[in-house]
Design a protein around this motif. Structure first.
Motif, PDB file in Angstrom:
ATOM      1  N   LYS A  77       0.842  -1.201   0.000  1.00  0.00           N
ATOM      2  CA  LYS A  77       0.000   0.000   0.000  1.00  0.00           C
ATOM      3  C   LYS A  77       0.874   1.247   0.000  1.00  0.00           C
ATOM      4  N   GLY A  78       1.964   1.211   0.760  1.00  0.00           N
ATOM      5  CA  GLY A  78       2.881   2.337   0.756  1.00  0.00           C
ATOM      6  C   GLY A  78       3.476   2.584  -0.616  1.00  0.00           C
ATOM      7  N   GLN A  80       1.990   1.886  -3.418  1.00  0.00           N
ATOM      8  CA  GLN A  80       0.907   2.469  -4.209  1.00  0.00           C
ATOM      9  C   GLN A  80       0.845   3.983  -4.001  1.00  0.00           C
ATOM     10  N   TYR A  81       0.906   4.407  -2.756  1.00  0.00           N
ATOM     11  CA  TYR A  81       0.837   5.835  -2.462  1.00  0.00           C
ATOM     12  C   TYR A  81       2.050   6.575  -3.018  1.00  0.00           C
ATOM     13  N   LEU A  82       3.218   5.935  -2.963  1.00  0.00           N
ATOM     14  CA  LEU A  82       4.424   6.546  -3.516  1.00  0.00           C
ATOM     15  C   LEU A  82       4.278   6.743  -5.023  1.00  0.00           C
ATOM     16  N   ALA A  84       1.440   6.921  -6.707  1.00  0.00           N
ATOM     17  CA  ALA A  84       0.389   7.905  -6.951  1.00  0.00           C
ATOM     18  C   ALA A  84       0.905   9.325  -6.754  1.00  0.00           C
ATOM     19  N   ALA A  85       1.718   9.535  -5.721  1.00  0.00           N
ATOM     20  CA  ALA A  85       2.255  10.865  -5.447  1.00  0.00           C
ATOM     21  C   ALA A  85       3.184  11.326  -6.570  1.00  0.00           C
ATOM     22  N   GLY A 201      -2.952   8.864 -10.882  1.00  0.00           N
ATOM     23  CA  GLY A 201      -2.401   8.754  -9.533  1.00  0.00           C
ATOM     24  C   GLY A 201      -3.472   8.571  -8.488  1.00  0.00           C
ATOM     25  N   ILE A 202      -4.571   9.333  -8.643  1.00  0.00           N
ATOM     26  CA  ILE A 202      -5.694   9.184  -7.705  1.00  0.00           C
ATOM     27  C   ILE A 202      -6.282   7.798  -7.794  1.00  0.00           C
ATOM     28  N   SER A 205      -4.180   5.302  -5.942  1.00  0.00           N
ATOM     29  CA  SER A 205      -4.239   5.442  -4.491  1.00  0.00           C
ATOM     30  C   SER A 205      -5.560   4.972  -3.914  1.00  0.00           C
ATOM     31  N   THR A 206      -6.577   4.827  -4.756  1.00  0.00           N
ATOM     32  CA  THR A 206      -7.898   4.409  -4.257  1.00  0.00           C
ATOM     33  C   THR A 206      -8.251   2.983  -4.623  1.00  0.00           C
TER      34      THR A 206
END
Length: 207
Positions: A77-78, A80-82, A84-85, A201-202, A205-206
């Motif tokens: 998950k981390g 994924q957020y990286l 997406a950012a 990216g959004i 992250s979702t």
């Protein structure tokens, strides 16, 4: 020959890789954007970055990092957020960038294009999932030859990436030349690219 070194079906590997490459994603868009901004040299530099990123991911899969990511949902998950950012960051840069005054004054920035392609691949969860869950399906444990098997698979996948990526660069270069004659359309295309990357990216992250 490939089966003898532990690859179960190289034809299916090629087909699956091409299907994966043709799915719309940040890697495809990165190559097209770099081509549009810096011509064919920029496009091929971004493609080289994507390919080096692929090699890095295959190396991580080979040493067991893929298994770690699969077992640790928080770590994945981390990632994924990286990813997406970073995609959102690229999108914002496209949205706020000023239009260039002419193709001749665009600086040689192939290093930046290479770095962008490399990072887009490295933090793309879709690529990580591919090497985590899909890549091992083509390895036969009974005839596996270790490094030789991974190198052979890497060469097959890299050849597919080079072939498809080269087509993207050629098509993107033609489109960029047509857009260069119309500043307004080029500006709208750049803004649309930024919005696409932010939206992608959004979405990552979702998911």
């Amino acid at each position: 020959m490939f089966h003898a070194i532990g690859i179960t079906d190289v034809r299916q590997l090629i087909i699956a890789t091409m299907v994966f490459l043709m799915l719309p994603g940040p890697g495809t868009f990165c190559v097209l954007t770099s081509t549009g901004k810096h011509g064919m040299r920029g496009g091929f530099a971004a493609l080289a970055g994507l390919m080096v990123g692929d090699v890095a991911l295959m190396f991580l899969a080979a040493i067991g990092v893929a298994a770690l990511l699969q077992a640790n949902s928080l770590l994945f998950k981390g990632m994924q957020y990286l990813g997406a950012a970073y995609l959102a960051y690229l999108g914002v840069k496209l949205l706020i960038a000023k239009q260039e005054q002419g193709a001749a004054v665009v600086p040689f920035s192939n290093v930046a294009d290479f770095r962008r392609g490399f990072l887009v691949t490295l933090v793309n969860p879709k690529a990580i999932v591919f090497y985590m869950a899909f890549f091992p399906l083509f390895i036969d444990p009974a005839t596996h030859r270790g490094t030789m098997t991974f190198v052979a698979m890497g060469m097959v996948i890299s050849s597919c990436t080079l072939f498809y990526g080269s087509l993207l660069v050629l098509v993107g270069n033609v489109a960029a030349r047509k857009l260069s004659h119309n500043r307004r359309i080029a500006a709208y295309a750049s803004k649309a690219a930024g919005i696409f990357l932010i939206g992608f990216g959004i979405k990552l992250s979702t998911n």
